[in-house]
Design an enzyme around this catalytic site. Sequence first.
Site, mmCIF file in Angstrom:
data_model
loop_
_atom_site.group_PDB
_atom_site.id
_atom_site.type_symbol
_atom_site.label_atom_id
_atom_site.label_comp_id
_atom_site.label_asym_id
_atom_site.label_seq_id
_atom_site.Cartn_x
_atom_site.Cartn_y
_atom_site.Cartn_z
ATOM 1 N N GLY A 195 32.748 -16.749 15.617
ATOM 2 C CA GLY A 195 34.105 -16.562 15.113
ATOM 3 C C GLY A 195 35.082 -17.654 15.487
ATOM 4 O O GLY A 195 36.284 -17.516 15.241
ATOM 5 N N HIS A 249 40.039 -22.491 23.791
ATOM 6 C CA HIS A 249 41.143 -21.551 24.025
ATOM 7 C C HIS A 249 40.567 -20.195 24.368
ATOM 8 O O HIS A 249 39.458 -19.856 23.944
ATOM 9 C CB HIS A 249 42.047 -21.438 22.796
ATOM 10 C CG HIS A 249 41.325 -21.065 21.542
ATOM 11 N ND1 HIS A 249 40.595 -21.986 20.808
ATOM 12 C CD2 HIS A 249 41.184 -19.883 20.906
ATOM 13 C CE1 HIS A 249 40.055 -21.383 19.769
ATOM 14 N NE2 HIS A 249 40.385 -20.097 19.801
HETATM 15 P P1 AMP Z 1 39.321 -18.628 17.156
HETATM 16 O O1 AMP Z 1 39.128 -18.044 15.786
HETATM 17 O O2 AMP Z 1 38.655 -17.878 18.247
HETATM 18 O O3 AMP Z 1 39.007 -20.101 17.168
HETATM 19 O O4 AMP Z 1 40.871 -18.467 17.474
HETATM 20 C C1 AMP Z 1 41.826 -19.255 16.860
HETATM 21 C C2 AMP Z 1 43.067 -18.438 16.865
HETATM 22 O O5 AMP Z 1 44.167 -19.315 16.647
HETATM 23 C C3 AMP Z 1 43.141 -17.356 15.775
HETATM 24 O O6 AMP Z 1 43.279 -16.069 16.392
HETATM 25 C C4 AMP Z 1 44.375 -17.748 14.967
HETATM 26 O O7 AMP Z 1 45.121 -16.623 14.549
HETATM 27 C C5 AMP Z 1 45.140 -18.616 15.937
HETATM 28 N N1 AMP Z 1 46.007 -19.619 15.347
HETATM 29 C C6 AMP Z 1 45.711 -20.502 14.374
HETATM 30 N N2 AMP Z 1 46.762 -21.294 14.123
HETATM 31 C C7 AMP Z 1 47.751 -20.907 14.966
HETATM 32 C C8 AMP Z 1 49.095 -21.332 15.194
HETATM 33 N N3 AMP Z 1 49.652 -22.351 14.496
HETATM 34 N N4 AMP Z 1 49.826 -20.694 16.137
HETATM 35 C C9 AMP Z 1 49.278 -19.675 16.844
HETATM 36 N N5 AMP Z 1 48.018 -19.233 16.677
HETATM 37 C C10 AMP Z 1 47.273 -19.832 15.739
#
Ligand code: AMP
Length: 112
Positions: free
Chosen positions: A94, A101
């Site tokens: 995912g 992060h």
């Molecule tokens: P993952 O899918 O584990 O890589 O998590 C990436 C996360 O980043 C997702 O939960 C997104 O909703 C979040 N995300 C993507 N772009 C942004 C943004 N500009 N600001 C805050 N969260 C974000």
Amino acid sequence: MALDNCIFCKIISGTIPSSFIAQNDHVIVIKDISPKTPSHFLIIPKKHIADVSCLTADDREYASAILLMAQQLSHSNESLREFRLVSNNGTTMGQSVFHIHFHFLAGAHLSF
Ligand code: AMP
Ligand code: ZN
């Protein structure tokens, strides 16, 4: 160190806005733009590292800063006392942003 096409590098540099929660020398914490729980934060190291499998011994301060920041967030508010910390590594798990992060999830009953 920062990647031009990385959204989290842009957030760290201030090039694009984010919902800021906290930061120190090694990590920044922002609200996830698409929250899965009432409190859904992202703990992001200020160094571009693609995922956990790419960590090296030189990154130990960033790695430990993630856990210590999770503890600090948890201690900052009773509603954050119990939490889940999760990092998706690879597309099949995912991961959609390839800058390491950790999701800090709180405020909901999670059964999985
Ligand atoms: P993952 O899918 O584990 O890589 O998590 C990436 C996360 O980043 C997702 O939960 C997104 O909703 C979040 N995300 C993507 N772009 C942004 C943004 N500009 N600001 C805050 N969260 C974000
Ligand atoms: Zn990055």
